[in-house]
Design an enzyme around this catalytic site. Structure first.
Site, PDB file in Angstrom:
ATOM      1  N   ALA A 153       0.821  -1.205   0.000  1.00 32.38           N
ATOM      2  CA  ALA A 153       0.000   0.000   0.000  1.00 32.38           C
ATOM      3  C   ALA A 153       0.858   1.260   0.000  1.00 32.38           C
ATOM      4  CB  ALA A 153      -0.911  -0.014   1.223  1.00 32.38           C
ATOM      5  N   LYS A 154       0.273   2.323  -0.551  1.00 30.64           N
ATOM      6  CA  LYS A 154       0.910   3.641  -0.514  1.00 30.64           C
ATOM      7  C   LYS A 154      -0.082   4.642   0.069  1.00 30.64           C
ATOM      8  CE  LYS A 154       3.711   3.399  -4.709  1.00 30.64           C
ATOM      9  NZ  LYS A 154       3.755   3.836  -6.110  1.00 30.64           N
ATOM     10  N   GLU A 209      -4.071  12.459   1.253  1.00 29.51           N
ATOM     11  CA  GLU A 209      -4.140  13.914   1.289  1.00 29.51           C
ATOM     12  C   GLU A 209      -3.752  14.639   0.000  1.00 29.51           C
ATOM     13  OE1 GLU A 209      -2.100  15.336   4.703  1.00 29.51           O
ATOM     14  OE2 GLU A 209      -3.614  14.595   6.074  1.00 29.51           O
TER      15      GLU A 209
END
Lengths: 342, 149
Positions: free
Chosen positions: B62-63, B67
């Protein structure tokens, strides 16, 4: 929120005998509002209590009083809406939708579905202003018994264009302008008996002796609202400008009821919301419309007349063009078919 | 991504902390008057997943991306507004009063005033000014407005 006692009377007169006991209002310099208060939907009163703007010693539950109607009835005089009718009932009632669409529209754009299910007609008319000075218990304000209005020289973008001073808060109700445009009447009952006031007199600019937006007395309950039958052919609309699509009070609202004979305007009632401490009838605009031919130029002239001579505060001048454009759009919307051929 | 764009919409259009400068009291410290977008204010947001897992940062690949989409949303809306009316508004939120002030300084060509009356009932946010399909000639505009652009 401060502690209070909850009372459950059975009849209207029993409830009225309790109301107003030990009461003191803002005009006596007492803060927060105290005494014995009626409770129906509670959507306004509870927020006032949480903000410590109201601190009743007793709440009188009026939701189950025999003799306080909660439905919509057709009578020989017109439609009779009980004080406990919810905004959802008004919004969805087929006879209201058909006979006075602006009232159904006004109810539909008020608040949110959850609030409309709880909020009642009587409470909607009696709700207090949303002015952020009035609603902040840290800040003194004239309406709460203070000496001056902090909004006059403060953050006043939501405040009054008309009728301001000593209070510049605007009336938050969506139903009130629509009911004024329909020439409705409010029935009240107190210890002195029953009386009926036209909506135009029920709402009244606050004074030093009555720091409230209505003429209701502390021992009175709203019983019902009567909407007289409008003449055949009357068309109406309620338009509301908000900062977002839903769940916002009106920046400006327009309630318009117009009757045409051919292309000539024979009857016009225009009421503005969000521009004054009470719903504000645009009489000058009505005069421009009456007897004239319905054209876009006429509507522009009426919109101009409605706002002529207005002296905005520092941050609310935008409400002027907003109101004018809303008036033009309202008049165009309800007279569209006739204007199309011009 | 959708959440961040939604936050960006609020930042661009409605959210503003209001302080009474005389006493420092925040006047809208509540969700009634500090207006975040509602479901009806948020358009359909296209979210395009990029299949580039990061196997070094953690075992799931995952990254963090929550935001970043917040950052360009308000500028994109401000640019769209400029494209529509030819006026730069440099304060968020791009509110109705600011828009009317800007239009008072740089009025639209008169044929656009009729557009004010278009649009359907109930479009609260669009009632004051319906953006005109008036694409300013970029080079001219820049010249005309000097240092404003």
């Amino acid at each position: 929120m401060r502690p209070f006692e909850y009372m459950n009377p059975l009849t209207v007169d029993e409830a009225i005998s309790l109301l107003g006991l030990n009461g003191h209002d803002y005009e006596r310099g007492m803060r927060p509002l105290a005494g014995v208060h009626p409770l129906a939907g509670g959507t306004d009163l509870l927020t006032l209590m949480k903000a410590d703007i109201a601190a009743p010693s007793h709440l009188v539950n009026i939701k189950r009083l025999s003799g306080l109607p909660k439905d919509i009835e057709e009578t020989s005089q017109g439609l009779l809406l009980g004080a406990l009718t919810t905004l959802t009932d008004i919004e969805t009632h087929p006879v209201i939708q058909q006979r006075c669409p602006l009232l159904a529209q006004a109810a539909a754009v008020a608040a949110t579905p959850q609030l409309r299910n709880m909020a009642t007609l009587g409470g909607n008319l009696l709700q207090r202003p949303r002015c952020w000075y009035f609603r902040n218990h840290l800040l003194p304000c004239w309406l709460k018994g203070g000496t001056e209005c902090p909004a006059h020289d403060g953050a006043n973008r939501f405040h009054a264009l008309f009728g301001g001073g000593p209070c510049y808060a605007v009336h938050p109700s969506d139903l009130a302008p629509a009911l004024l445009a329909l020439d409705a009447q409010v029935r009240l009952r107190g210890r002195g008996g029953t009386r009926t006031l036209p909506v135009a007199e029920f709402f009244s600019l606050p004074t030093v002796d009555r720091r409230h937006e209505t003429e209701i007395k502390r021992d009175e309950l709203v019983l019902s609202v009567l909407i007289p039958r409008s003449p055949e052919g009357t068309r109406s609309v309620y338009l509301k400008a908000m900062d977002r699509k839903v769940w916002a009070f009106a920046l400006v609202a327009v309630a318009a009821a117009v009757r045409l004979d051919g292309r000539r305007v024979v009857d016009a009632r225009l009421v503005l919301g969000g521009v004054a401490p009470i719903p504000w009838r645009a009489s000058a605009a009505e005069h421009v419309l009456l007897g004239a031919k319905a054209t876009d130029e006429l509507f522009a002239g009426a919109a101009e007349a409605a706002l002529s001579g207005v002296e905005p505060l520092r941050h609310n001048a935008y409400k002027g063009p907003l109101a004018q454009n809303l008036i033009r759009r309202a008049l165009t919307t309800i007279t569209q078919r006739e204007v199309a051929g011009v | 991504v959708i959440g961040a764009v939604t936050q960006g919409l609020g930042f661009a259009l409605t959210e503003e902390r209001v302080v009474d400068t005389r006493n420092g009291v925040v006047l809208n410290a509540n969700l009634e008057e500090y207006k975040v977008p509602t479901v009806l204010d948020v358009p359909f947001i296209v979210h395009a997943p990029v299949d580039l897992p990061d196997s070094e940062a953690n075992h799931t690949g995952a990254k963090g991306i929550g935001e970043p989409p917040l950052v360009p949303t308000a500028p994109a809306i401000a640019n769209a507004l400029f494209d529509a009316i030819g006026v730069r508004i440099r304060h968020a939120p791009l509110s109705r009063p600011r828009l009317l002030e800007a239009l008072a300084e740089h009025p639209l060509p008169s044929q656009h005033s009729s557009l004010l009356l278009e649009g359907r009932y109930g479009e609260g946010a669009a009632i004051a000014v319906t953006p005109a399909p008036h694409a300013p000639k970029r080079a001219e505009d820049r010249k005309g407005q000097g240092g404003r652009v």
